[in-house]
Design a protein around this motif. Structure first.
Motif, short mmCIF file in Angstrom:
data_model
loop_
_atom_site.label_atom_id
_atom_site.label_comp_id
_atom_site.label_asym_id
_atom_site.label_seq_id
_atom_site.Cartn_x
_atom_site.Cartn_y
_atom_site.Cartn_z
N UNK A 145 0.84 -1.21 0.00
CA UNK A 145 0.00 0.00 0.00
C UNK A 145 0.87 1.26 0.00
N UNK A 146 1.94 1.21 0.78
CA UNK A 146 2.85 2.36 0.82
C UNK A 146 3.46 2.60 -0.56
N UNK A 147 3.90 1.53 -1.21
CA UNK A 147 4.50 1.67 -2.54
C UNK A 147 3.51 2.27 -3.53
N UNK A 148 2.26 1.80 -3.49
CA UNK A 148 1.24 2.34 -4.38
C UNK A 148 0.96 3.81 -4.08
N UNK A 181 15.01 9.82 -0.65
CA UNK A 181 13.94 10.10 0.31
C UNK A 181 12.93 8.95 0.34
N UNK A 182 12.60 8.41 -0.83
CA UNK A 182 11.64 7.30 -0.88
C UNK A 182 12.20 6.08 -0.16
N UNK A 183 13.48 5.77 -0.39
CA UNK A 183 14.10 4.62 0.29
C UNK A 183 14.15 4.83 1.79
N UNK A 184 14.48 6.06 2.22
CA UNK A 184 14.51 6.35 3.66
C UNK A 184 13.13 6.21 4.27
N UNK A 185 12.10 6.66 3.54
CA UNK A 185 10.74 6.56 4.02
C UNK A 185 10.33 5.09 4.16
N UNK A 186 10.70 4.29 3.18
CA UNK A 186 10.36 2.86 3.24
C UNK A 186 11.06 2.17 4.42
N UNK A 187 12.33 2.52 4.65
CA UNK A 187 13.05 1.94 5.79
C UNK A 187 12.41 2.36 7.10
#
Length: 491
Positions: A382-385, A470-476
Motif C-alpha cells: 500500500x505504501x508503494x502504491x 527520500x523514498x528509500x529512507x521513508x520505506x526503511x
C-alpha cells in the motif's frame, strides 16, 4: 490563410499613465502592427498594474497566452516592445523559446529582430538593457521614497490604515485621524483590552460577533471596497490586523517588508524608518493589548500542542480549504469538546467563500486516520502504491516547471556553443576584437542569468518531488515502525 494573432500589453508601476505606455496605448500599437500584416486578431490580453511584475512568471494573462500557444489557438504574439514582455533577460528568453517550440512567432511593434545572429544579438542587448533599467528604476524609487519619508512625509501604497486619511500639510503628506473610523478602532481595542459590562476582555472571535450584532460598518463598508460578506459583517482577520498595527499608538513604520518574487520578506530593524503620527489609542490600552496578544499566543500553543493530529494538514472535501481544530466548552458537561471544521465555514477567516461542511469530532477523525496510517505501516504494498500515486500527481503538477527547465538547459547549451564559436573567431582575429568582446560579454551575461534561473527551477522541483533517496529512507522508516507496531501488539 491569414495568421491568427494575440495582442499582449502590460503596464508597470513606473510607467502607468505615460503616453504609449498605458494599456490602451500599447494595444493600439499592437493592433496597428497586426493590421499592417493583415493578421486576424483572436484576443487582446492585458496585465493590469495591481502587483504585476516584469520579473515574475506568474502573470495571469501571460499564463493564458502560453496555454493558448500549446493548444494551437494562434500563430503570432504581438507585443509593443521587449520590456513589455519581460524586463528579466532569462524570463524573456524562456518565454520566447517556449512559444517558439509551440509554433508561435513573437512580433514587436517597435522593433524588428530577425532570427539571425545579428537579430538575436540586438534582441539580447535590448533585453539586457531593459533588465538593467528595471533594477535602476526600483533602486531610484526605493531611494526616493526613503528620502521622502525621512523628510516627514508618509507613503501609502493603496489606502491609509483604517482610522486615518492622508492630507497635505506644508508640502508634506501626513496622516490625519478620520474620526468616524477612529471610533471603531478605539472600540475594538477597548473590547479586547477591557471588555464591556461584566464580561471582561473579549477575544477577536467574540469581537467579531459583537460588532456584527451592533451592525457597525466594516472598513470595506466605510471605504467602498469590494467584499463577499454582507454589510456590517466582520471577520477575525480584520480584527487581528487592527490589533497588531502599531500605527494606532502613534508609531508608523516604513520599510519593514520587501517583496522577493511572490514572497514578503521582513527587512532588518535597522532598515526601518519610524515616524511619529497622531495616535488613535492610548499607550496604556496598546500595552495591555500587546500583553494579551502575547499571552494568547502562549495559551494557543499550549492548548493546541497535543490535541490535533492533522489540524491544518487536511483539506475540506467540499470547498478545498484547510480544516482546522477548535475546542468548544460545554458548561453542562464541564469539559471541552474538540472538533475539526472547515475554516471557510466561519467568520473567523478571510476566505472569500462559503462552506456548509459539518464539524467532525477530533477523537473520531484522529482514530480513523491513525488506523489508515497503520494500514500503510503494516502493508508495504500500500505504501508503494501511495508513493507511486504521489509521484505521478506531483509530476503532473510540476510539468510546466520541468518544461521551463528543459528550455533553460537548452538555451545554456546553445549560448555556450555560441560563446565557444566566438572565442574561436577571437583567436583567429577574423573580426574586430572590440565587436567580439562586446558579444562575448553579452553571451556571458545571458548564461549567468539562465544559470540563475536554472538553479531556481531545480530548487522548486526538489521541493515538490521526492528523490529516490527520500523514498528509500521513508520505506526503511515505515518498515521499522511497522515492526515496532507488530511487537507492541504481541506484547
Amino acid at each position: 490563410m491569414n495568421k491568427r494573432a494575440v495582442l499582449y500589453a502590460k503596464v508597470s508601476g513606473d510607467d502607468r499613465g505615460n503616453d504609449g505606455r498605458n494599456l490602451s496605448g500599447q494595444l493600439d500599437m499592437c493592433r496597428e502592427h497586426a493590421l499592417k500584416h493583415a493578421w486576424y486578431v483572436v484576443a487582446e490580453l492585458a496585465e493590469d498594474d495591481r502587483g504585476a511584475s516584469g520579473a515574475s512568471f506568474e502573470l495571469p494573462q501571460l499564463d493564458r497566452i502560453r496555454d493558448m500557444a500549446h493548444a494551437g489557438d494562434f500563430d503570432v504574439l504581438v507585443v509593443r516592445e521587449i520590456d513589455r514582455l519581460s524586463r528579466n533577460l532569462a524570463k524573456q528568453l524562456i518565454v520566447e523559446e517556449e512559444l517558439k517550440r509551440a509554433g508561435v512567432l513573437i512580433e514587436y511593434a517597435l522593433g524588428e529582430y530577425p532570427d539571425t545572429p545579428e537579430g538575436r544579438l540586438n534582441k539580447h542587448i535590448r533585453a539586457t538593457i531593459a533588465e538593467f533599467e528595471r533594477e535602476k528604476i526600483l533602486e531610484r524609487l526605493t531611494r526616493g521614497r526613503r528620502q521622502k519619508v525621512k523628510s516627514g512625509s508618509v507613503i501609502v501604497h493603496g489606502r491609509p490604515p483604517f482610522g486615518y486619511r492622508v492630507d497635505e500639510v506644508d508640502g508634506k503628506t501626513v496622516f490625519v485621524i478620520s474620526e468616524p473610523e477612529a471610533k471603531v478602532v478605539r472600540l475594538i481595542f477597548l473590547l479586547y483590552a477591557v471588555g464591556e459590562d461584566d464580561e471582561g476582555p473579549l477575544n477577536p472571535v467574540a469581537i467579531v460577533r459583537r460588532l456584527t450584532e451592533l451592525e457597525i460598518p466594516t472598513p470595506a463598508d466605510l471605504r467602498g471596497w469590494r467584499k463577499e460578506r454582507g454589510y456590517a459583517v466582520w471577520d477575525k482577520s480584520t480584527i487581528s490586523k487592527i490589533l497588531a498595527n502599531g500605527t494606532y499608538v502613534g508609531k508608523w513604520i516604513y520599510g519593514k517588508y520587501r517583496q522577493e518574487g511572490d514572497r514578503k520578506v521582513m527587512n532588518p530593524p535597522e532598515y526601518w524608518i519610524t515616524m511619529e503620527v497622531p495616535a488613535i489609542v492610548t499607550k496604556e490600552v496598546w500595552d495591555t493589548s500587546v500583553k494579551k496578544r502575547k499571552q494568547n499566543r502562549v495559551d494557543s500553543k499550549r492548548n493546541l500542542k497535543h490535541e490535533y493530529l492533522v489540524g491544518k494538514r487536511v483539506l475540506c472535501g467540499i470547498c478545498g480549504c484547510k480544516m482546522q481544530g477548535e475546542g468548544k466548552w460545554s458548561g453542562r458537561a464541564s469539559r471541552i469538546y474538540y472538533y475539526y471544521h472547515c475554516a471557510a465555514g466561519t467568520s473567523q477567516t478571510s476566505y472569500n467563500r462559503e462552506c456548509n461542511a459539518p464539524y467532525f469530532p477530533v477523537d473520531q477523525v484522529d482514530t480513523a486516520l491513525w488506523d489508515w496510517v497503520k494500514s500503510f505501516l503494516s502493508a508495504p504494498e500500500k505504501l508503494s502504491q501511495g508513493l507511486d500515486d504521489y509521484q505521478e500527481e506531483q509530476a503532473r503538477e510540476t510539468a510546466p516547471i520541468r518544461e521551463r527547465l528543459k528550455i533553460v538547459e537548452d538555451l545554456i547549451v546553445e549560448n555556450g556553443r555560441q560563446l565557444r564559436k566566438l572565442l574561436d573567431l577571437y583567436l583567429a582575429e577574423d573580426f574586430p576584437k572590440e565587436v567580439l568582446t562586446e558579444r562575448k560579454n553579452r553571451l556571458e551575461a545571458t548564461i549567468v542569468a539562465l544559470e540563475r534561473e536554472r538553479i531556481g527551477l531545480v530548487n522548486s522541483l526538489e521541493a515538490q518531488m521526492l528523490t529516490d533517496e527520500q523514498i528509500n529512507s521513508l520505506r526503511e522508516f515505515v518498515a521499522q515502525v511497522g515492526q515496532g507496531l507488530e511487537q507492541a501488539e504481541v506484547d
